[in-house]
Design a protein around this motif. Structure first.
Motif, PDB file in Angstrom:
ATOM      1  N   VAL A  50      32.461   0.643  27.633  1.00 25.25           N
ATOM      2  CA  VAL A  50      33.157   1.847  27.150  1.00 25.25           C
ATOM      3  C   VAL A  50      32.263   2.565  26.140  1.00 25.25           C
ATOM      4  CG1 VAL A  50      35.514   1.073  27.563  1.00 25.25           C
ATOM      5  CG2 VAL A  50      34.375   0.435  25.448  1.00 25.25           C
ATOM      6  N   ALA A  51      32.296   3.891  26.200  1.00 25.40           N
ATOM      7  CA  ALA A  51      31.530   4.682  25.239  1.00 25.40           C
ATOM      8  C   ALA A  51      32.162   6.060  25.109  1.00 25.40           C
ATOM      9  CB  ALA A  51      30.076   4.830  25.703  1.00 25.40           C
ATOM     10  N   THR A  52      32.223   6.531  23.882  1.00 29.03           N
ATOM     11  CA  THR A  52      32.617   7.905  23.613  1.00 29.03           C
ATOM     12  C   THR A  52      31.683   8.445  22.544  1.00 29.03           C
ATOM     13  OG1 THR A  52      34.925   7.388  24.118  1.00 29.03           O
ATOM     14  CG2 THR A  52      34.489   9.439  22.923  1.00 29.03           C
ATOM     15  N   PRO A  53      30.906   9.493  22.778  1.00 28.53           N
ATOM     16  CA  PRO A  53      30.837  10.236  24.036  1.00 28.53           C
ATOM     17  C   PRO A  53      30.447   9.313  25.202  1.00 28.53           C
ATOM     18  CG  PRO A  53      29.644  11.384  22.282  1.00 28.53           C
ATOM     19  CD  PRO A  53      29.963  10.041  21.760  1.00 28.53           C
ATOM     20  N   SER A  54      30.976   9.658  26.355  1.00 30.90           N
ATOM     21  CA  SER A  54      30.756   8.818  27.533  1.00 30.90           C
ATOM     22  C   SER A  54      29.295   8.924  27.991  1.00 30.90           C
ATOM     23  CB  SER A  54      31.719   9.224  28.649  1.00 30.90           C
ATOM     24  OG  SER A  54      31.747  10.629  28.775  1.00 30.90           O
ATOM     25  N   ILE A  55      28.916   8.030  28.891  1.00 31.50           N
ATOM     26  CA  ILE A  55      27.516   7.964  29.337  1.00 31.50           C
ATOM     27  C   ILE A  55      27.078   9.293  29.953  1.00 31.50           C
ATOM     28  CG2 ILE A  55      25.919   6.788  30.929  1.00 31.50           C
ATOM     29  CD1 ILE A  55      26.792   5.118  28.454  1.00 31.50           C
ATOM     30  N   ASP A  56      27.983   9.939  30.669  1.00 30.50           N
ATOM     31  CA  ASP A  56      27.644  11.236  31.275  1.00 30.50           C
ATOM     32  C   ASP A  56      27.300  12.259  30.194  1.00 30.50           C
ATOM     33  OD1 ASP A  56      30.623  10.420  31.466  1.00 30.50           O
ATOM     34  OD2 ASP A  56      30.669  12.552  30.960  1.00 30.50           O
ATOM     35  N   ALA A  57      28.013  12.220  29.069  1.00 35.89           N
ATOM     36  CA  ALA A  57      27.719  13.155  27.980  1.00 35.89           C
ATOM     37  C   ALA A  57      26.338  12.860  27.391  1.00 35.89           C
ATOM     38  CB  ALA A  57      28.790  13.036  26.894  1.00 35.89           C
ATOM     39  N   ARG A  58      26.045  11.581  27.211  1.00 34.93           N
ATOM     40  CA  ARG A  58      24.734  11.215  26.651  1.00 34.93           C
ATOM     41  C   ARG A  58      23.611  11.605  27.601  1.00 34.93           C
ATOM     42  NH1 ARG A  58      26.128   6.570  22.642  1.00 34.93           N
ATOM     43  NH2 ARG A  58      28.378   6.807  22.585  1.00 34.93           N
ATOM     44  N   LEU A  59      23.900  11.517  28.926  1.00 29.27           N
ATOM     45  CA  LEU A  59      22.879  11.913  29.900  1.00 29.27           C
ATOM     46  C   LEU A  59      22.718  13.434  29.976  1.00 29.27           C
ATOM     47  CD1 LEU A  59      23.546   9.298  32.731  1.00 29.27           C
ATOM     48  CD2 LEU A  59      21.619   9.381  31.130  1.00 29.27           C
ATOM     49  N   MET A  60      23.733  14.155  29.569  1.00 34.33           N
ATOM     50  CA  MET A  60      23.579  15.626  29.466  1.00 34.33           C
ATOM     51  C   MET A  60      22.388  15.931  28.557  1.00 34.33           C
ATOM     52  SD  MET A  60      26.007  17.392  31.113  1.00 34.33           S
ATOM     53  CE  MET A  60      26.266  18.938  30.245  1.00 34.33           C
ATOM     54  N   ASN A  61      22.302  15.189  27.443  1.00 36.38           N
ATOM     55  CA  ASN A  61      21.204  15.404  26.498  1.00 36.38           C
ATOM     56  C   ASN A  61      19.886  14.866  27.040  1.00 36.38           C
ATOM     57  OD1 ASN A  61      22.784  16.657  24.479  1.00 36.38           O
ATOM     58  ND2 ASN A  61      23.601  14.668  23.892  1.00 36.38           N
ATOM     59  N   ARG A  62      19.911  13.624  27.527  1.00 39.46           N
ATOM     60  CA  ARG A  62      18.652  13.000  27.968  1.00 39.46           C
ATOM     61  C   ARG A  62      18.026  13.739  29.143  1.00 39.46           C
ATOM     62  NH1 ARG A  62      18.684   6.499  27.191  1.00 39.46           N
ATOM     63  NH2 ARG A  62      17.040   6.642  28.748  1.00 39.46           N
ATOM     64  N   LEU A  63      18.881  14.217  30.061  1.00 34.18           N
ATOM     65  CA  LEU A  63      18.360  14.873  31.265  1.00 34.18           C
ATOM     66  C   LEU A  63      18.270  16.389  31.107  1.00 34.18           C
ATOM     67  CD1 LEU A  63      20.366  12.811  33.912  1.00 34.18           C
ATOM     68  CD2 LEU A  63      17.883  12.911  33.735  1.00 34.18           C
ATOM     69  N   HIS A  64      18.745  16.896  29.977  1.00 35.59           N
ATOM     70  CA  HIS A  64      18.791  18.358  29.764  1.00 35.59           C
ATOM     71  C   HIS A  64      19.555  19.040  30.898  1.00 35.59           C
ATOM     72  CE1 HIS A  64      16.057  17.679  26.479  1.00 35.59           C
ATOM     73  NE2 HIS A  64      15.196  17.096  27.290  1.00 35.59           N
ATOM     74  N   LEU A  65      20.725  18.472  31.216  1.00 34.73           N
ATOM     75  CA  LEU A  65      21.578  19.089  32.233  1.00 34.73           C
ATOM     76  C   LEU A  65      22.161  20.376  31.664  1.00 34.73           C
ATOM     77  CD1 LEU A  65      23.214  15.783  33.389  1.00 34.73           C
ATOM     78  CD2 LEU A  65      22.130  17.381  34.955  1.00 34.73           C
ATOM     79  N   PRO A  66      22.480  21.345  32.534  1.00 34.05           N
ATOM     80  CA  PRO A  66      23.018  22.618  32.033  1.00 34.05           C
ATOM     81  C   PRO A  66      24.337  22.396  31.265  1.00 34.05           C
ATOM     82  CG  PRO A  66      22.457  22.766  34.375  1.00 34.05           C
ATOM     83  CD  PRO A  66      22.353  21.328  34.005  1.00 34.05           C
ATOM     84  N   PRO A  67      24.523  23.124  30.170  1.00 32.19           N
ATOM     85  CA  PRO A  67      25.752  22.940  29.373  1.00 32.19           C
ATOM     86  C   PRO A  67      27.037  23.245  30.146  1.00 32.19           C
ATOM     87  CG  PRO A  67      24.107  24.206  28.153  1.00 32.19           C
ATOM     88  CD  PRO A  67      23.584  24.053  29.537  1.00 32.19           C
ATOM     89  N   ARG A  68      26.932  24.020  31.234  1.00 30.63           N
ATOM     90  CA  ARG A  68      28.128  24.380  32.009  1.00 30.63           C
ATOM     91  C   ARG A  68      28.652  23.229  32.876  1.00 30.63           C
ATOM     92  NH1 ARG A  68      25.843  24.578  36.939  1.00 30.63           N
ATOM     93  NH2 ARG A  68      23.641  25.153  36.962  1.00 30.63           N
TER      94      ARG A  68
END
Lengths: 349, 97
Positions: free
Chosen positions: A109-127
């Motif tokens: 379990v993680a909050t922010p969740s892993i997907d949120a952390r990968l938003m930063n690591r992968l530089h996924l679009p903020p949308r």
């Protein structure tokens, strides 16, 4: 809508089953008299070895659930990042193309969740629309594909990425010497897989998702799951899984296919979650599958063990890369998980 | 160790480790009457091995149909375990003599 690609990532620490047995044996002798019987139990799951999130000697340092979950959060990002990048590369897409990210797990379990952390690591679009899902367990690989397909059905020009990360070894309760936990300690391994699912307005080489079906079995909560203890996730595992397969899976597959004017004989490829040997054998019998129909799944079980929701995606990846069915032929992806429930996904290759 | 003592041990193991709260009699069947699925059967076998410090033969687990069968298997293993000790003890006595 199509599954454009699947990419996977396994932690680098691989151990064969005999090495894992030797590490566990010292713990077992503290309480159990007939350790040979326990070793036979481990060998009976037919797993040759498993990748672990950490080097084996580091597990002794995990004193609390917090320690284990910290390791889970760290390694989940590492393998999750790699799996997504591999899947996107195979699909010929970049991180800027991603519109939705579905993250499934049942091992941390993680909050922010892993997907949120990968938003930063992968530089996924903020949308990017994020959908972290916890608790579906082994069914989440197939259910995640189904939910990703539902998403791109609504947005046919978009790209959804499903990420599954399961680090089962970090849930192992070494002080729990119950039989369900001993079975789990022989069966489950660690890994991650990502699938890129694209809408009908985008081109893709992978199989088309024609339809999916969720089936929930009422009043079967005790079949499989977690109890939560001070030390983390304690496995609940009954002998009921093969029974559910025997009693319901044939009926449910037939009903799903019948709605499309199809029968089991129309299905040329089976992409199944491995479960364990008894579950797979029950599946072969219940669905009256031809010899070799589940070979890719059996091989996955032997090679890396049961990776919960990640497994069926790795079976799909192997099927797409090394055992690709005839173009136009039909396939069925299937998995079962806590609830108890099934998910079926009808594919056209 | 007599059968009544073994039966009492099985009752205790069944209550503690497989959650069986009802009576246990020799004629009761493990699967049908005690509602033991394969994991609970395995748990019962392993826990009686722990309690009596014996090793049952896993290859013969399928022959354990009733509680009486389990009592007999445990009794047999206990006898086998004790035999070498008795023989050694007897030899020791002869040596001393």
């Amino acid at each position: 809508m199509n599954i454009a690609s699947v990419g996977s990532a396994l932690p680098p620490h691989f151990y064969d089953q005999e090495t894992l047995l030797a590490a566990l044996r010292a713990n077992w002798t503290q309480r159990h008299h007939n350790v040979d019987r326990l070793e036979a139990l481990h060998r009976n799951v037919l797993v040759g070895g498993r990748h672990l999130a950490l080097p084996i000697e580091e597990y002794d340092n995990l004193k609390t659930w917090g320690d284990s979950n910290d390791a889970w959060t760290r390694v989940a990002q590492d393998v999750g990042e790699t799996a997504i990048l591999r899947a996107l590369e195979k699909a010929g897409l970049g991180v800027d193309d991603v519109d939705a990210l579905i993250f499934v797990t049942v091992t941390g379990v993680a909050t922010p969740s892993i997907d949120a952390r990968l938003m930063n690591r992968l530089h996924l679009p903020p949308r990017v629309k994020r959908m972290p899902i916890f608790g579906l367990g082994c069914v989440a690989g197939a259910a995640g594909i189904a939910r990703a397909a539902d998403y791109v059905r609504a947005y046919p020009d978009q790209v959804a990425v499903l990420l599954s990360v399961e680090l089962c070894s970090l849930t192992l309760q070494r002080q729990d010497l119950s039989i369900p936990n001993l079975i789990a300690s022989g069966l489950f391994g660690d890994g991650a897989a990502a699938a890129v699912v694209v809408g009908a307005e985008r081109r893709a080489d992978g199989p088309q998702v024609i339809d999916s079906r969720s089936i929930f079995y009422p009043d079967s909560e005790e079949v499989m799951g977690w109890d939560i203890s001070e030390s983390g996730f304690k496995i609940v595992l009954s002998a009921g899984v093969p029974e559910v397969v025997k009693h319901y899976l044939g009926r449910d597959v037939d009903a799903f296919l019948d709605d499309h004017g199809l029968s089991r004989s129309d299905i040329r490829s089976w992409v199944s979650h491995p479960g364990g040997p008894k579950v797979l054998t029950a599946m072969e019998e219940a669905l009256e599958l031809p010899d070799g129909a589940l070979d890719v799944t059996w091989n996955s079980l032997r090679s890396v063990g049961n990776l919960s929701s990640t497994s069926v995606l790795m079976v799909l990846e192997d099927t797409m890369s090394d055992h690709r069915p005839e173009p136009g032929s039909l396939g069925l992806m299937l998995a079962m998980g806590p609830g108890f429930c099934s998910e079926l996904v009808l594919l056209r290759w | 160790m007599n059968d009544a003592f073994i039966l009492a041990g099985i009752r205790d193991v069944a209550r503690k480790h497989v959650g069986w709260e009802g009576p246990i009699e020799p004629d009761m069947r493990l699967v049908e009457d005690l509602s033991l699925d394969s994991i609970k059967l395995l748990t019962l076998a392993i826990e009686v091995e722990n309690r009596f410090q014996i090793c049952l033969d896993p290859e013969r687990d399928h022959e354990l149909i009733t509680v009486r069968d389990l009592v007999a298997a445990i009794s047999h293993q206990i006898s086998d375990t004790q035999k070498p000790e008795e023989e050694n003890s007897h030899r020791d006595t002869e040596d001393t003599e």
